[in-house]
Design an enzyme around this catalytic site. Structure first.
Site, short mmCIF file in Angstrom:
data_model
loop_
_atom_site.label_atom_id
_atom_site.label_comp_id
_atom_site.label_asym_id
_atom_site.label_seq_id
_atom_site.Cartn_x
_atom_site.Cartn_y
_atom_site.Cartn_z
N SER A 132 -13.01 1.50 10.29
CA SER A 132 -12.25 1.63 9.04
C SER A 132 -12.88 0.82 7.91
CB SER A 132 -10.82 1.15 9.26
OG SER A 132 -10.12 1.18 8.03
N SER A 133 -12.87 1.42 6.72
CA SER A 133 -13.38 0.68 5.55
C SER A 133 -12.45 -0.49 5.21
CB SER A 133 -13.54 1.61 4.34
OG SER A 133 -12.31 2.19 4.00
N ASP A 134 -11.29 -0.56 5.83
CA ASP A 134 -10.43 -1.75 5.65
C ASP A 134 -11.21 -3.02 6.04
OD1 ASP A 134 -8.47 0.10 5.13
OD2 ASP A 134 -7.28 -0.30 6.93
N ASP A 186 -16.95 5.17 13.80
CA ASP A 186 -15.68 5.25 13.08
C ASP A 186 -15.07 3.84 13.02
OD1 ASP A 186 -13.31 5.80 11.87
OD2 ASP A 186 -12.72 7.44 13.20
N GLU A 202 0.83 -1.22 0.00
CA GLU A 202 0.00 0.00 0.00
C GLU A 202 0.86 1.26 0.00
OE1 GLU A 202 -1.48 1.91 3.35
OE2 GLU A 202 -1.00 0.31 4.75
N VAL A 253 -5.44 0.49 2.99
CA VAL A 253 -5.62 -0.95 2.82
C VAL A 253 -6.87 -1.23 1.98
CG1 VAL A 253 -6.16 -3.10 4.06
CG2 VAL A 253 -4.32 -1.59 4.89
N LYS A 275 -5.07 10.88 1.04
CA LYS A 275 -5.30 9.56 1.65
C LYS A 275 -6.54 8.98 0.99
CE LYS A 275 -6.47 7.39 6.06
NZ LYS A 275 -6.70 7.57 7.50
N LYS A 281 -3.38 -1.76 15.83
CA LYS A 281 -2.82 -0.98 16.93
C LYS A 281 -3.80 -0.84 18.08
CE LYS A 281 0.56 1.99 14.99
NZ LYS A 281 0.33 2.04 13.55
N1 PSU Z 1 -2.28 1.75 10.70
C1 PSU Z 1 -0.95 1.88 10.76
N2 PSU Z 1 -0.28 2.56 9.80
C2 PSU Z 1 -0.94 3.10 8.72
C3 PSU Z 1 -2.35 2.91 8.64
C4 PSU Z 1 -2.97 2.23 9.64
O1 PSU Z 1 -0.35 1.41 11.71
O2 PSU Z 1 -0.29 3.72 7.87
C5 PSU Z 1 -3.07 3.44 7.43
C6 PSU Z 1 -3.38 2.29 6.45
O3 PSU Z 1 -3.29 2.76 5.14
C7 PSU Z 1 -4.83 1.94 6.79
C8 PSU Z 1 -5.38 3.31 7.11
O4 PSU Z 1 -5.52 1.31 5.72
O5 PSU Z 1 -4.34 3.95 7.84
C9 PSU Z 1 -6.64 3.25 7.94
O6 PSU Z 1 -7.14 4.54 8.09
P1 PSU Z 1 -8.60 4.79 8.72
O7 PSU Z 1 -8.45 4.43 10.17
O8 PSU Z 1 -8.88 6.23 8.48
O9 PSU Z 1 -9.53 3.87 7.99
MN MN Z 2 -12.08 6.12 10.09
#
Ligand code: PSU
Ligand code: MN
Length: 311
Positions: A146-148, A144, A30, A112, A92, A165
């Site tokens: 993540s769309s992951d 909130d 990524e 992701v 992003k 994390k």
């Molecule tokens: N967690 C990490 N490092 C990162 C990310 C997450 O330890 O760089 C990044 C990844 O690209 C992940 C994104 O897909 O943050 C998730 O962001 P959000 O929580 O806004 O969905």
């Molecule tokens: Mn988010």
């Protein structure tokens, strides 16, 4: 230089296209981790080293990003540097952001979710990152999530990460993945790892002990057309997990600051990562780099084993 292959509107680098044509192992990487996850110049060094680890282990690296509105599968050194220098000026790009970045011919660093989407379109089944997004703490109120996680539920790509994390709510993240039908396996441990530390207190639903085990898991999912993704969680190398407790304390401080400063939405993860790095005076960045490299080595071996099974 040979022309890149175009698959619809996607540009695939020649060496990646060649490997895919022959069924050789390819590993997706990524780009948000480069632009938003680490500062310059460590981000560029890390991206290049990760690609070289992948090659050493017998797979072809394919870093994915949107450059000038074109989704690119496989970046050359110049393109990696562009992205590393853009840093947070790159957008992003999660799944929802893909059309907006393409419509204005912008530069998007894929998270992701967006990386999985493009990897799957290109026919890549294995993808390595550091950590994935998850259910944020108090996610039951803020929604909130993540769309992951939803992407993992609907896109047949295996993601190798160091777990999630503890800036996130790990038990709820696991619950949510169960709901989404995501196959979750931990590597050589019964516990789901928490990125900076080996333990989260949560049991992993499934255990794999070798890259071949991982490849068989992916093959079984692909063969039966489940259509969903797999998360393979690899604990941080032991020599770096020692700093985990120090980093945990910094995470608590950063979470409090984010709440006080009302930092929410897609700004939350980058803020927390940068703040934890400042508070630990770089220890979290060193640990982050070490675990990404470790994931890259294991992910490459899984991709190599999978290519053998599927040839
Ligand atoms: N967690 C990490 N490092 C990162 C990310 C997450 O330890 O760089 C990044 C990844 O690209 C992940 C994104 O897909 O943050 C998730 O962001 P959000 O929580 O806004 O969905
Ligand atoms: Mn988010």
């Amino acid at each position: 230089m040979k022309n890149s292959k175009r698959l619809g509107y996607i540009k695939i680098a020649p060496n990646v296209a060649d490997a895919l044509t022959h069924g050789d192992p390819v590993l997706a990487l990524e780009s948000t981790i480069i632009s938003h996850g680490m500062p310059y110049p460590q981000n560029l060094e890390c991206a290049k080293e990760v690609e070289s680890i992948v090659r050493k282990n017998g797979a072809v690296p394919a870093t994915i990003a949107i450059l000038n509105g074109i989704p690119c599968i496989g970046l050359n050194n110049e393109e990696l540097e562009t992205l590393a220098l853009l840093g947070k000026n790159a957008q992003k790009t999660a799944r929802r952001d893909i059309p907006a970045v393409i419509a204005v011919k912008g530069n998007g660093a894929t998270t992701v979710s967006a990386t999985m989407f493009f990897a799957s379109k290109a026919g890549i089944s294995v993808f390595v990152t550091g950590g994935i997004g998850g259910v944020h703490r108090h996610g039951e109120q803020t929604l909130d999530i993540s769309s992951d996680l939803t992407e993992l539920g609907k896109t047949p790509v295996a993601v190798i990460s160091a777990g999630v994390k503890s800036i996130l709510d790990i038990p709820r993240t696991l619950e949510y993945m169960e709901t989404q039908g995501v196959t979750v396996a931990a590597y050589r441990t019964h516990e789901f790892p928490a990125f900076f530390t080996e333990s989260s207190g949560c049991e992993a639903p499934c255990l794999i002990n070798t890259p071949e085990d991982g490849a068989r898991l992916i093959d079984a999912s692909l063969k039966h057309g489940l259509g969903s993704g797999i998360l393979i969680a690899v604990p941080i190398p032991k020599e770096y997990s020692a700093s985990g407790n120090l980093i945990e304390a910094a995470i608590q401080t950063a979470l409090n600051e984010a709440r006080e400063q009302n930092i929410t939405g897609n700004a939350a993860t980058p803020f927390l990562l940068a703040r934890v790095n400042e508070l630990t005076k770089g220890a979290s960045l060193a640990a982050n780099i070490a675990l990404v490299k470790n994931n890259a080595a294991i992910g490459s071996k899984i991709a190599v084993a999978l290519a053998k099974i599927r040839k």
